[in-house]
Design a protein around this motif. Structure first.
Motif, PDB file in Angstrom:
ATOM      1  N   ILE A   2       0.856  -1.201   0.000  1.00 38.58           N
ATOM      2  CA  ILE A   2       0.000   0.000   0.000  1.00 38.58           C
ATOM      3  C   ILE A   2       0.886   1.243   0.000  1.00 38.58           C
ATOM      4  O   ILE A   2       0.599   2.232  -0.673  1.00 38.58           O
ATOM      5  N   THR A   3       1.947   1.180   0.794  1.00 40.72           N
ATOM      6  CA  THR A   3       2.863   2.319   0.891  1.00 40.72           C
ATOM      7  C   THR A   3       3.377   2.701  -0.497  1.00 40.72           C
ATOM      8  O   THR A   3       3.332   3.872  -0.887  1.00 40.72           O
ATOM      9  N   GLU A   4       3.846   1.700  -1.241  1.00 34.29           N
ATOM     10  CA  GLU A   4       4.375   2.011  -2.580  1.00 34.29           C
ATOM     11  C   GLU A   4       3.289   2.571  -3.480  1.00 34.29           C
ATOM     12  O   GLU A   4       3.537   3.495  -4.252  1.00 34.29           O
ATOM     13  N   LYS A   5       2.075   2.009  -3.378  1.00 30.87           N
ATOM     14  CA  LYS A   5       0.996   2.489  -4.247  1.00 30.87           C
ATOM     15  C   LYS A   5       0.753   3.975  -4.005  1.00 30.87           C
ATOM     16  O   LYS A   5       0.607   4.751  -4.941  1.00 30.87           O
ATOM     17  N   ILE A   6       0.707   4.365  -2.727  1.00 30.81           N
ATOM     18  CA  ILE A   6       0.422   5.780  -2.441  1.00 30.81           C
ATOM     19  C   ILE A   6       1.622   6.647  -2.802  1.00 30.81           C
ATOM     20  O   ILE A   6       1.481   7.701  -3.425  1.00 30.81           O
ATOM     21  N   LEU A   7       2.806   6.192  -2.426  1.00 31.30           N
ATOM     22  CA  LEU A   7       3.986   7.016  -2.714  1.00 31.30           C
ATOM     23  C   LEU A   7       4.185   7.173  -4.227  1.00 31.30           C
ATOM     24  O   LEU A   7       4.504   8.256  -4.705  1.00 31.30           O
ATOM     25  N   ASP A   8       3.964   6.101  -4.994  1.00 30.64           N
ATOM     26  CA  ASP A   8       4.100   6.199  -6.461  1.00 30.64           C
ATOM     27  C   ASP A   8       3.206   7.292  -7.013  1.00 30.64           C
ATOM     28  O   ASP A   8       3.610   8.070  -7.866  1.00 30.64           O
ATOM     29  N   LYS A   9       1.987   7.338  -6.509  1.00 25.81           N
ATOM     30  CA  LYS A   9       1.012   8.314  -7.018  1.00 25.81           C
ATOM     31  C   LYS A   9       1.375   9.739  -6.655  1.00 25.81           C
ATOM     32  O   LYS A   9       0.932  10.684  -7.298  1.00 25.81           O
ATOM     33  N   HIS A  10       2.110   9.899  -5.560  1.00 27.86           N
ATOM     34  CA  HIS A  10       2.377  11.257  -5.065  1.00 27.86           C
ATOM     35  C   HIS A  10       3.817  11.700  -5.262  1.00 27.86           C
ATOM     36  O   HIS A  10       4.180  12.806  -4.868  1.00 27.86           O
ATOM     37  N   VAL A  67       7.038  13.289  -6.448  1.00 24.01           N
ATOM     38  CA  VAL A  67       7.354  14.455  -7.271  1.00 24.01           C
ATOM     39  C   VAL A  67       8.820  14.372  -7.699  1.00 24.01           C
ATOM     40  O   VAL A  67       9.194  14.805  -8.782  1.00 24.01           O
ATOM     41  N   GLU A  68       9.636  13.808  -6.841  1.00 28.92           N
ATOM     42  CA  GLU A  68      11.071  13.807  -7.076  1.00 28.92           C
ATOM     43  C   GLU A  68      11.711  12.675  -6.266  1.00 28.92           C
ATOM     44  O   GLU A  68      11.229  12.356  -5.181  1.00 28.92           O
ATOM     45  N   GLY A  69      12.771  12.103  -6.790  1.00 30.00           N
ATOM     46  CA  GLY A  69      13.563  11.160  -6.000  1.00 30.00           C
ATOM     47  C   GLY A  69      13.378   9.715  -6.407  1.00 30.00           C
ATOM     48  O   GLY A  69      12.510   9.389  -7.220  1.00 30.00           O
ATOM     49  N   LYS A  70      14.222   8.870  -5.802  1.00 33.62           N
ATOM     50  CA  LYS A  70      14.246   7.445  -6.184  1.00 33.62           C
ATOM     51  C   LYS A  70      13.661   6.580  -5.084  1.00 33.62           C
ATOM     52  O   LYS A  70      13.845   6.846  -3.897  1.00 33.62           O
ATOM     53  N   LYS A  71      12.998   5.488  -5.524  1.00 34.10           N
ATOM     54  CA  LYS A  71      12.377   4.586  -4.547  1.00 34.10           C
ATOM     55  C   LYS A  71      13.412   3.651  -3.947  1.00 34.10           C
ATOM     56  O   LYS A  71      13.383   2.452  -4.193  1.00 34.10           O
ATOM     57  N   GLU A  72      14.347   4.226  -3.202  1.00 31.98           N
ATOM     58  CA  GLU A  72      15.357   3.381  -2.551  1.00 31.98           C
ATOM     59  C   GLU A  72      15.370   3.729  -1.087  1.00 31.98           C
ATOM     60  O   GLU A  72      15.518   4.914  -0.759  1.00 31.98           O
ATOM     61  N   PRO A  73      15.216   2.744  -0.212  1.00 30.52           N
ATOM     62  CA  PRO A  73      15.197   3.077   1.206  1.00 30.52           C
ATOM     63  C   PRO A  73      16.369   3.978   1.583  1.00 30.52           C
ATOM     64  O   PRO A  73      17.504   3.723   1.179  1.00 30.52           O
ATOM     65  N   GLY A  74      16.068   5.061   2.264  1.00 34.91           N
ATOM     66  CA  GLY A  74      17.119   5.964   2.743  1.00 34.91           C
ATOM     67  C   GLY A  74      17.372   7.134   1.816  1.00 34.91           C
ATOM     68  O   GLY A  74      17.935   8.139   2.226  1.00 34.91           O
ATOM     69  N   SER A  75      16.919   7.038   0.531  1.00 35.18           N
ATOM     70  CA  SER A  75      17.212   8.189  -0.339  1.00 35.18           C
ATOM     71  C   SER A  75      16.045   9.183  -0.268  1.00 35.18           C
ATOM     72  O   SER A  75      14.888   8.805  -0.060  1.00 35.18           O
ATOM     73  N   GLU A  76      16.371  10.457  -0.439  1.00 36.56           N
ATOM     74  CA  GLU A  76      15.352  11.478  -0.197  1.00 36.56           C
ATOM     75  C   GLU A  76      14.356  11.551  -1.353  1.00 36.56           C
ATOM     76  O   GLU A  76      14.740  11.575  -2.516  1.00 36.56           O
ATOM     77  N   ILE A  77      13.068  11.586  -0.999  1.00 36.31           N
ATOM     78  CA  ILE A  77      12.037  11.793  -2.024  1.00 36.31           C
ATOM     79  C   ILE A  77      11.200  13.002  -1.625  1.00 36.31           C
ATOM     80  O   ILE A  77      11.175  13.396  -0.459  1.00 36.31           O
ATOM     81  N   ALA A  78      10.532  13.583  -2.631  1.00 33.94           N
ATOM     82  CA  ALA A  78       9.576  14.657  -2.348  1.00 33.94           C
ATOM     83  C   ALA A  78       8.214  14.153  -2.787  1.00 33.94           C
ATOM     84  O   ALA A  78       8.086  13.576  -3.874  1.00 33.94           O
ATOM     85  N   ILE A  79       7.190  14.330  -1.930  1.00 38.23           N
ATOM     86  CA  ILE A  79       5.844  13.876  -2.310  1.00 38.23           C
ATOM     87  C   ILE A  79       4.836  15.008  -2.211  1.00 38.23           C
ATOM     88  O   ILE A  79       4.972  15.923  -1.401  1.00 38.23           O
ATOM     89  N   LYS A  98      12.805  10.572   3.788  1.00 35.08           N
ATOM     90  CA  LYS A  98      13.681   9.517   3.271  1.00 35.08           C
ATOM     91  C   LYS A  98      12.766   8.374   2.845  1.00 35.08           C
ATOM     92  O   LYS A  98      11.838   8.004   3.597  1.00 35.08           O
ATOM     93  N   TYR A  99      12.992   7.823   1.659  1.00 30.73           N
ATOM     94  CA  TYR A  99      12.161   6.705   1.226  1.00 30.73           C
ATOM     95  C   TYR A  99      12.251   5.603   2.287  1.00 30.73           C
ATOM     96  O   TYR A  99      13.344   5.166   2.638  1.00 30.73           O
ATOM     97  N   PRO A 100      11.093   5.210   2.827  1.00 34.55           N
ATOM     98  CA  PRO A 100      11.143   4.303   3.992  1.00 34.55           C
ATOM     99  C   PRO A 100      11.385   2.851   3.618  1.00 34.55           C
ATOM    100  O   PRO A 100      11.108   2.431   2.493  1.00 34.55           O
ATOM    101  N   LYS A 101      11.878   2.091   4.584  1.00 38.03           N
ATOM    102  CA  LYS A 101      11.825   0.631   4.488  1.00 38.03           C
ATOM    103  C   LYS A 101      10.388   0.258   4.816  1.00 38.03           C
ATOM    104  O   LYS A 101       9.788   0.867   5.713  1.00 38.03           O
ATOM    105  N   ILE A 102       9.850  -0.733   4.143  1.00 40.38           N
ATOM    106  CA  ILE A 102       8.447  -1.079   4.407  1.00 40.38           C
ATOM    107  C   ILE A 102       8.400  -2.389   5.198  1.00 40.38           C
ATOM    108  O   ILE A 102       8.808  -3.444   4.709  1.00 40.38           O
ATOM    109  N   VAL A 103       7.945  -2.261   6.430  1.00 48.35           N
ATOM    110  CA  VAL A 103       7.853  -3.429   7.305  1.00 48.35           C
ATOM    111  C   VAL A 103       6.415  -3.932   7.252  1.00 48.35           C
ATOM    112  O   VAL A 103       5.481  -3.177   7.534  1.00 48.35           O
TER     113      VAL A 103
END
Ligand code: MIC
Ligand code: SF4
Length: 643
Positions: free
Chosen positions: A5-13, A15-27, A152-157
């Motif tokens: 679910i996390t990825e689904k929402i983050l993908d939709k929102h 704006v910037e950045g890479k989907k790698e845990p720890g790297s900065e994204i903008a949503i 920071k792109y989160p780890k998904i537990v």
């Protein structure tokens, strides 16, 4: 792949950045919320950005923390908040309407949306499938002005729930079990995403309890699926149209998995003075209790208070015990009144308080000296209740109600059969205490009302190239923002007056801090692990900045507080080797050359004649913000096209 679910929402929102845990994204942020204690500062900052109307889909301003109004200051804040909401296109929930997170869940939260709120328990809306995060007021102001939010792109537990809770065991016990396993920093950099068959056995408010107190693990947020149960809840709130289905794909991949079999859980309790200090109630034994306090954004839903009412029905609270109940919203109260359950509570001798945070943030009902207070709240940090030597235990509404009857910490299963709880098919909806935004032509004419307690925002200069000064305080691990900037009835009215509130920084830890900071002309703070855990209050950064704090050097930082430090131009630095913490003491004279913050840094301890290597996890943008003297000057420049 976007299976969770996390990825689904983050993908939709994204704006910037890479989907790698720890790297900065903008949503992109759909919704914001504020509450009064952080809201005044957030709106002063929003005004300073200079936008004509909020750019979010929906923003709400709540008044729930400080409603004591012991003098004009508090009332000034409320008046300011109402006028600012009407001026800028923001919903305004009037004092007395309820606790922000409970109200947001009932009346506004939408599955699939993103939300940031100037309160650390904003993830409560994760119970409905909303990606909701706590943030500092300035970040909320920036999102109201249309800026994306950086994380920071989160780890998904994945937290897999199986089985079904036994009678007298409830959602609070689930989150206490999570805290028992991962403690107060086990969630840092992670999202706790709940899945599995057990989810179906939990109502939306049960899920919200779990998502709410997930905050205490330090996680970015917690989230539940949006399913048929979510749909029924939204329909019962007259908001069926807000429902979308949001479930993980069958092949969803989680970075880690936590397994919880709900049927094996027992009533749990967090012992003083940390929400992570969790044991089974039966293991702790029959401690004599002086106060029971029920409510807070964790456990004040209709379901929870019905359990309390039906447990107390026909009984009297134990002698020498003082029992308070703070309902979550007027909707909850109205149901309890109509069903007669309110009367069951009153007749049992519990004191029903306003629908606010109340005792949770030390706004009244402080325990007596050395008292044991059993609470359904989410934090039991030392002194937070308003009584420095009180011992606060955190439990479920079931355990609190059982304890209220017996007078000692009680496993509620000892009471026998679980009462029959009847939930309504439809909630009573009455939004007459929520002021909707005015149309732009009318909003423009609204005059913002500022009383004498609303002081102008302090202005700060960019940092010098070499930071120098003394270590003004050295503290240990897990220092909370309640330690740094206490709340409570005495200090909350000062939230819009930085010169005054700064006199209370670290007051409970070291009463000499303010005088030293003043006489040294500022300096440094040295901290241990997880510095700044807990609340989102930016005053824990802003007030130290006002006193001249230049950098905090710690073993590690809590997410929201670290962002707040950056926002106000205090540089958060980490020891490269945590053992170096031992070679720096209070009053040491130190120097740090910061340059453009792109390299590892060295701390020169002039007193001890040693150099210590430091690191930071600042993004390039954080560095830019710090070098500009904070986020407000930085955003003003970027919005006016200055960069
Ligand atoms: C809290 O629970 O500590 C508060 C009071 O709600 C804070 C916000 C504040 O300090 O105003 C929080 O959790 O962010
Ligand atoms: Fe209010 Fe307590 Fe919830 Fe904070 S934790 S929002 S003070 S009820």
């Amino acid at each position: 792949m976007s299976g969770t679910i996390t990825e689904k929402i983050l993908d939709k929102h994204l704006v910037e950045g890479k989907k790698e845990p720890g790297s900065e994204i903008a949503i992109r942020i759909d919704n914001t919320l504020t509450q009064d204690a952080t809201g005044t500062m957030a709106y002063l900052q929003f005004e300073a950005i200079g936008i004509d109307r909020v750019k979010t889909e929906l923003s709400v301003s709540f008044v729930d923390h400080n409603t004591l109004q012991t003098d004009f200051r508090n009332a000034d804040d409320h008046r300011y908040l109402q006028s600012v909401a009407q001026r800028y296109g923001i919903y305004f929930s009037r004092p007395g309407n309820g606790i922000c997170h409970q109200l947001f869940l009932e009346r506004f939260a939408k599955p699939g949306n993103t939300l940031i709120g100037s309160d650390s328990h904003t993830p409560t809306a994760g119970g409905i499938g909303c990606f909701a995060m706590g943030a500092g007021g300035l970040d909320v102001a920036c999102s109201m002005a249309g800026a994306p939010f950086r994380i920071k792109y989160p780890k998904i537990v994945g937290v897999r729930l199986t089985g079904k809770l036994q009678p007298w065991v409830s959602a609070k016990d689930v989150i206490l079990e999570v805290l028992r396993r991962i403690d107060v920093k086990g969630g840092v950099g992670k999202v706790l995403e709940y899945f599995g068959d057990g989810v179906k056995t939990l109502s939306v408010t049960d899920r919200a309890t779990i998502a709410n107190m997930g905050t205490e693990t330090g996680c970015t947020t917690s989230i539940f699926p949006s399913d048929e149960i979510t749909k029924a809840f939204l329909e019962a709130q007259g908001r069926g149209g807000d429902w979308i289905e949001l479930i993980p794909d069958d092949n969803a991949q989680y970075d880690e998995i936590i397994e919880i079999d709900l049927s094996t859980l027992e009533p749990m309790v967090a012992l003083p003075h940390s929400p992570g200090n969790v044991k089974k109630v039966r293991e702790v034994g029959k401690i004599k209790v002086d106060q029971v306090a029920i409510g807070s954004c964790t456990n004040s839903s209709l379901r929870d208070l019905k359990v309390v009412a039906n447990t107390l029905k026909g009984k009297t609270v134990a002698e020498n015990l003082h029992v308070t109940i703070s309902p979550g919203s007027r909707q909850v109260v109205e149901h309890l009144v109509r069903s007669g359950e309110y009367l069951d509570i009153v007749r049992a001798g519990a004191r029903i308080m306003e629908n606010t945070c109340g005792p949770c943030i030390g706004m009244g009902c402080a325990p007596s000296s050395g008292a044991v207070s059993v609470r359904t709240f989410n934090r039991n940090f030392k002194g937070r209740s308003g009584t420095a030597d009180a011992e606060v235990y955190l439990v479920s509404p079931e355990t609190a109600a059982a304890t209220a009857i017996t007078g000692y910490l009680t496993d509620p299963r000892e009471l026998g059969e679980f009462p029959d709880i009847k939930m309504p098919d439809k909630f009573i909806v009455n939004d007459n205490m929520i002021l909707a935004p005015l149309p732009p032509e009318e909003a423009e004419k609204v005059e913002i009302v500022r009383g004498p307690n609303i002081k102008p925002l302090p202005q700060f200069d960019p940092p010098e190239d070499v930071l120098s000064g003394k270590v003004i305080i050295k503290v240990g691990d897990n220092i909370t923002t309640d330690h740094i900037m206490p709340a409570g009835a005495k200090i909350l009215p000062l939230r819009s007056n930085i010169p005054e509130i700064s006199k209370h920084v670290f007051e409970a830890v070291d009463s000499g801090f303010y005088e030293r900071a003043k006489s040294y002309g500022g300096g440094f703070i040295v901290g241990g692990e997880n510095y700044g855990q807990g609340s989102s209050r930016e005053h824990a950064a802003l007030a130290p900045k006002y006193l001249g704090i230049k950098a905090v050097i710690a073993k590690s930082f809590a997410r929201i507080h670290m962002a707040n430090l950056v926002n106000f131009g205090i540089i958060p630095l980490v020891f490269s080797n945590p053992d170096d913490y031992d070679s720096i003491d209070m009053d040491d004279d130190i120097e740090i050359q910061i340059g453009d913050l792109s390299h590892d840094l060295f701390l020169h301890n002039k007193t001890k004649r040693i150099n210590i290597k430091l690191e930071h996890s600042l993004s390039a943008m954080d560095a830019e913000i710090l070098l500009a003297g904070g986020k407000l000057p930085w955003i003003k420049k970027s919005m006016s096209g200055g960069k």
